[in-house]
Design a protein around this motif. Structure first.
Motif, short mmCIF file in Angstrom:
data_model
loop_
_atom_site.label_atom_id
_atom_site.label_comp_id
_atom_site.label_asym_id
_atom_site.label_seq_id
_atom_site.Cartn_x
_atom_site.Cartn_y
_atom_site.Cartn_z
N SER A 297 33.01 -1.81 17.57
CA SER A 297 32.09 -1.45 16.49
C SER A 297 32.58 -1.89 15.12
O SER A 297 31.83 -1.84 14.16
CB SER A 297 31.85 0.06 16.49
OG SER A 297 33.07 0.75 16.27
N SER B 210 30.06 -0.79 9.76
CA SER B 210 28.94 -1.19 10.62
C SER B 210 28.30 0.02 11.29
O SER B 210 27.08 0.08 11.46
CB SER B 210 29.41 -2.20 11.66
OG SER B 210 30.47 -1.67 12.44
N ASN B 211 29.12 1.02 11.64
CA ASN B 211 28.56 2.24 12.25
C ASN B 211 27.69 3.02 11.26
O ASN B 211 26.73 3.68 11.65
CB ASN B 211 29.67 3.14 12.79
CG ASN B 211 30.21 2.63 14.11
OD1 ASN B 211 29.55 1.86 14.80
ND2 ASN B 211 31.42 3.05 14.45
N LYS C 132 24.31 1.29 11.29
CA LYS C 132 23.57 1.64 12.51
C LYS C 132 23.02 3.06 12.42
O LYS C 132 21.89 3.33 12.82
CB LYS C 132 24.48 1.50 13.72
CG LYS C 132 24.93 0.09 14.02
CD LYS C 132 25.96 0.09 15.15
CE LYS C 132 26.55 -1.29 15.35
NZ LYS C 132 27.66 -1.27 16.34
N ASP D 164 25.28 11.27 12.69
CA ASP D 164 24.88 10.12 11.86
C ASP D 164 24.86 10.47 10.37
O ASP D 164 24.44 9.63 9.56
CB ASP D 164 23.47 9.64 12.27
CG ASP D 164 23.44 9.13 13.69
OD1 ASP D 164 24.45 8.59 14.15
OD2 ASP D 164 22.40 9.30 14.36
#
Length: 227
Positions: A46, A145-146, A149, A187
């Motif tokens: 990831s 990057s996470n 996303k 998230d």
């Protein structure tokens, strides 16, 4: 030179390859695309934004005008580009541990490639052939990057939520709202500046503070006009 923008690092590696092995190297990349399972170890990392290999044959370098001298190259060249989060060592080591056999196939016919294991010769090979980035722009420098996303997943849920609750009662709205919150508990992290110290990261932080100060000034000015 700026390889770093916030949490992201831009890597460029240019390696010579014997021209008569180019077709074989391209065949290996073609097979890797057709059989993506061989790259599973790489795709699941990831920390990688993207990674791309490009091979330019020695006779295919741009020739833009008749006045430009043609290149007379002994070797063709393989270009490797990647953006990732974390440090240089973390990235190279992760690559090595994820697909050591794949790296050896991709670079096998490049000049003086030492194999991905042991690590230090591979580190030295990448460092020797790396070209520093003169200018690096990243649209979300403080996001890993996470984080990107997670933001995309939240946006999709909120758009679906907005459509679903238009005609609900307050009690049912609250129930649906809490369901969305539970779904995205992992998230909702807070993005913070990278611990990597660099001039680029410093400039990003200074720009963010200037924008916040400007926004606060404009807000105060509007308040005075309406006061």
């Amino acid at each position: 030179m700026s390889n770093i923008a916030g949490k992201a690092y831009a890597m460029n590696v240019v390696t010579p390859i014997r021209w008569y092995f180019v077709w074989l190297n391209k065949l290996i990349f073609w097979l890797a695309i057709k059989i993506p399972g061989v790259l599973t170890g790489l795709i699941t990392l990831s920390l990688i934004h993207y990674a791309r290999w490009v091979i330019v044959s020695r006779n295919d370098f741009p020739h833009l005008s008749p006045e430009q001298p043609r290149e007379e190259l002994k070797y063709s060249y393989m270009f490797f580009f990647s953006n990732f989060n974390g440090s240089w060592d973390q990235y190279v080591d992760s690559f090595t541990f994820s697909i050591p056999g794949g790296l050896d196939l991709f670079w096998k016919w490049n000049i003086r490639y030492p194999n991905s294991v042991p690590l230090m010769p591979f580190h030295n090979y990448i460092r020797y052939n790396q070209v520093d980035t003169n200018h690096y722009y990243n649209a979300t420098p403080l996001a890993a990057s996470n984080d990107v996303k997670a933001a995309a997943a939240i946006m999709d849920s909120l758009q679906s939520f907005d459509k679903a609750v238009a005609n609900l009662s307050p009690e049912e709205f609250q129930k649906q709202y809490f369901a969305v919150l539970r779904k995205h508990q992992n998230d909702l992290g807070d993005m913070q500046p990278t611990p990597i110290v660099s001039l680029a990261a410093h400039e990003v932080e200074m720009r963010r503070k200037r924008e916040l100060a400007q926004h606060a000034h404009e807000h105060d000015h509007e308040g005075e006009l309406h006061g």
